[in-house]
Design a protein around this motif. Structure first.
Motif, PDB file in Angstrom:
ATOM      1  N   ARG A  80      -0.785   5.928   6.521  1.00  0.00           N
ATOM      2  CA  ARG A  80      -0.507   5.505   5.155  1.00  0.00           C
ATOM      3  C   ARG A  80      -2.153   6.619   4.573  1.00  0.00           C
ATOM      4  O   ARG A  80      -2.394   7.333   3.857  1.00  0.00           O
ATOM      5  N   PHE A  81      -2.960   6.278   5.563  1.00  0.00           N
ATOM      6  CA  PHE A  81      -4.374   6.782   5.678  1.00  0.00           C
ATOM      7  C   PHE A  81      -4.315   8.777   5.316  1.00  0.00           C
ATOM      8  O   PHE A  81      -5.188   8.879   4.763  1.00  0.00           O
ATOM      9  N   LEU A 104      -6.959  -2.543 -16.449  1.00  0.00           N
ATOM     10  CA  LEU A 104      -6.213  -1.574 -16.261  1.00  0.00           C
ATOM     11  C   LEU A 104      -6.694  -1.068 -14.363  1.00  0.00           C
ATOM     12  O   LEU A 104      -5.824  -0.430 -13.899  1.00  0.00           O
ATOM     13  N   ILE A 105      -7.260  -1.836 -14.127  1.00  0.00           N
ATOM     14  CA  ILE A 105      -7.836  -1.904 -12.591  1.00  0.00           C
ATOM     15  C   ILE A 105      -6.838  -2.274 -11.757  1.00  0.00           C
ATOM     16  O   ILE A 105      -5.807  -1.663  -9.930  1.00  0.00           O
ATOM     17  N   ASN A 106      -6.357  -3.923 -12.342  1.00  0.00           N
ATOM     18  CA  ASN A 106      -5.031  -4.375 -11.847  1.00  0.00           C
ATOM     19  C   ASN A 106      -3.642  -3.465 -11.797  1.00  0.00           C
ATOM     20  O   ASN A 106      -2.766  -3.011 -10.894  1.00  0.00           O
ATOM     21  N   PHE A 107      -3.827  -3.214 -13.060  1.00  0.00           N
ATOM     22  CA  PHE A 107      -2.502  -1.842 -13.063  1.00  0.00           C
ATOM     23  C   PHE A 107      -2.274  -1.421 -12.141  1.00  0.00           C
ATOM     24  O   PHE A 107      -1.721  -0.752 -10.914  1.00  0.00           O
ATOM     25  N   LEU A 108      -3.575  -0.477 -12.058  1.00  0.00           N
ATOM     26  CA  LEU A 108      -3.728   0.817 -11.044  1.00  0.00           C
ATOM     27  C   LEU A 108      -3.192   0.361  -9.483  1.00  0.00           C
ATOM     28  O   LEU A 108      -2.818   0.924  -8.884  1.00  0.00           O
ATOM     29  N   LEU A 109      -4.519  -1.135  -8.925  1.00  0.00           N
ATOM     30  CA  LEU A 109      -4.295  -1.356  -8.126  1.00  0.00           C
ATOM     31  C   LEU A 109      -2.491  -1.775  -7.396  1.00  0.00           C
ATOM     32  O   LEU A 109      -2.338  -2.098  -6.211  1.00  0.00           O
ATOM     33  N   ASN A 156      -1.278  -3.390   4.479  1.00  0.00           N
ATOM     34  CA  ASN A 156      -1.520  -2.107   4.752  1.00  0.00           C
ATOM     35  C   ASN A 156      -1.220  -0.740   4.107  1.00  0.00           C
ATOM     36  O   ASN A 156      -2.673  -0.264   4.046  1.00  0.00           O
ATOM     37  N   SER A 157      -1.375  -1.178   2.597  1.00  0.00           N
ATOM     38  CA  SER A 157      -1.094   0.216   1.718  1.00  0.00           C
ATOM     39  C   SER A 157      -2.131  -0.377   0.669  1.00  0.00           C
ATOM     40  O   SER A 157      -2.946   0.492   0.783  1.00  0.00           O
ATOM     41  N   LEU A 158      -2.477  -1.205   0.769  1.00  0.00           N
ATOM     42  CA  LEU A 158      -3.956  -1.678  -0.403  1.00  0.00           C
ATOM     43  C   LEU A 158      -5.114  -1.706   0.875  1.00  0.00           C
ATOM     44  O   LEU A 158      -6.056  -0.333   0.086  1.00  0.00           O
TER      45      LEU A 158
END
Length: 494
Positions: A80-81, A104-109, A156-158
């Protein structure tokens, strides 16, 4: 209601793009491949219990799986990295609206967590949990096993998104990741400490204890808060601009190539293009990983995969850089292709620059794969024949067929799971180049011997080298016939 509206706008943006319908055929081929992978995962999930039961020792299949979990996480985090495409949003257009920054940030994450790729492994994990975990323990443990696995995928994704945003995808980061993995594997190999035992105890507690799921939940929350902290520090574009102004671009000093005239200068430009742009750089990293592909197959002393398959692997590894670069060798220049046509650069010179660059890629890959010679004389002959076939036959096919790629390639995007610039022609170019030699080896070896098959392909490569000038002239003629069609296609932006 705001988040559904943002999702709706992202969907409308996707289906209104010019490339959405134009890529329908390419998406069809990709869809078939994805279905194939899903089928394999499903089959693996049903077979994994029997496979792990055959492992010597007293551990149950779930304990063995838990022991390997830390390696799955590290491997997934590394991939992933290196390859995960960061989710983006056009923040300035929303910053002028009465929207909360946190929304907006929550949506992006959180948007990447809805990606089907994050749930693909459940096709293997759920059948394994039903057949094995529920059989050895009970249904509740099986449910916790599946939930814990998915939470670790989210973690892992985050975490990969945070590391990539924080440290970027440059060469130094890449080698740091490889170095950390090498240290872990070395310590495990020399039994300094056992990550397997640690992983088995940790994930055993998570799955068997009623409060164990709190640990992966806490890990997901920490990874999420790290991303929130990053955006709190870098919300406004000015921060990024400041970072860009102070950062140094890693480009090699390739002045020595100028001594080779225009061909050397063109090669220098192409190498700098690969090092400076995200997509080409990601492909370079990916090529290095594929060099280890042989370890999966060459360990079998009886060559159970067949000679055709072994030759395919040898050809793939000794020419991986050429294959990745070659099928888009002209499309890489799509953004400035009109400028190239107006310069005083003879077409034969341009084609020769691409030819020598691909030739250099082949030589580099061949040298890097020479440690595989330790696997025996058959592998040595395989690599030599594959190398000659690559530089004597496949190199001209790639140069010739690359003129049929008329789609503009956006180099600023990441390469993995990004099919921008890919059409059905990309598949039609690669398939015969990769699989016809494998078929040829199988047929000749079946009627004669593997030695005759390898000699045949090696001789074809030598003939191609001897006919280098006529074959390059053929590619030049093809380029001249197609250059205005390519230029027209490259002007269309998605």
């Amino acid at each position: 209601m705001l988040t559904p509206n943002l999702i709706k706008q992202e969907w409308i943006k996707s289906i209104r793009s010019q490339g959405f319908y134009r890529n329908a055929l390419a998406s069809f081929f990709i869809g078939i491949f994805v279905l194939y992978i899903c089928g394999l995962l499903f089959f693996l999930g049903f077979s994994l219990n029997k496979i792990l039961e055959k492992v010597p020792g007293e551990d149950t299949p779930m304990q063995l799986f838990n022991g390997a979990m830390i390696y799955l996480l590290l491997g997934g985090l590394t991939l992933r990295f290196l390859m995960q495409q960061l989710n983006t949003i056009n923040l300035p257009s929303y910053q002028v609206l009465p929207l909360k920054r946190s929304t907006l940030i929550n949506f992006l994450l959180l948007k990447p967590l809805a990606s089907p790729a994050n749930y693909a492994l459940l096709l293997a994990v759920i059948p394994f949990a039903i057949r094995s975990v529920a059989g050895y323990y009970n249904g509740m443990v099986a449910l916790r096993f599946v939930v814990a696995f998915e939470l670790m995928v989210w973690f892992n994704s985050l975490l990969a998104a945070f590391l990539k945003r924080k440290f970027g995808g440059n060469l130094l980061s890449f080698f740091m990741v490889l170095g950390i993995i090498a240290i872990i594997v070395t310590l495990e190999y020399f039994r300094v400490f056992s990550l397997f035992a640690l992983s088995k105890a940790l994930f055993g507690f998570i799955v068997l204890s009623p409060v164990g799921l709190l640990l992966p939940l806490l890990a997901v929350a920490v990874a999420f808060m790290l991303n929130k902290w990053f955006f709190a520090q870098n919300y406004y574009p000015e921060r990024f601009n400041r970072k860009l102004q102070t950062s140094k671009t890693a480009t090699a000093d390739l002045a020595f190539l100028n001594r080779f005239g225009i061909i050397g200068e063109l090669i220098s430009v192409e190498v700098k293009l690969m090092l400076r742009h995200k997509r080409t750089r990601s492909m370079l990293f990916l090529s290095i990983i594929f060099l280890f592909y042989g370890l999966l197959f060459y360990n079998n002393p009886h060559h159970a995969y067949g000679y055709g398959m072994l030759f395919f692997i040898a050809m793939f590894m000794t020419g991986i850089l050429m294959y990745i670069y070659g099928q888009w060798s002209i499309s890489w220049d799509s953004t400035h292709f009109d400028g190239l046509l107006t310069k005083n650069i003879p077409v034969p010179t341009y084609i020769k620059a691409n030819y020598y660059l691909m030739l250099a890629f082949n030589v580099i890959c061949f040298v890097l794969t020479t440690p595989y010679f330790l696997f025996g004389s058959t592998i040595v002959y395989m690599h030599l024949a594959a190398f000659l076939f690559n530089i004597g036959v496949n190199i001209y096919l790639l140069l010739f067929l690359a003129t049929y790629n008329t789609k503009r390639v956006d180099l600023s995007r990441s390469s993995v799971m990004n099919y921008q610039g890919t059409t059905y022609k990309s598949f039609l170019i690669v398939l015969p180049i990769m699989f016809l030699p494998m078929l040829l080896v199988n047929v000749i070896a079946f009627f004669t011997s593997i030695g005759t098959a390898l000699w045949t392909l090696a001789i074809l490569g030598i003939i191609g080298l001897a006919l280098r000038n006529p074959l390059i002239n053929l590619c030049v003629k093809q380029f001249n016939n197609r250059k205005y069609v390519m230029a027209e296609g490259f002007r269309e932006k998605e």
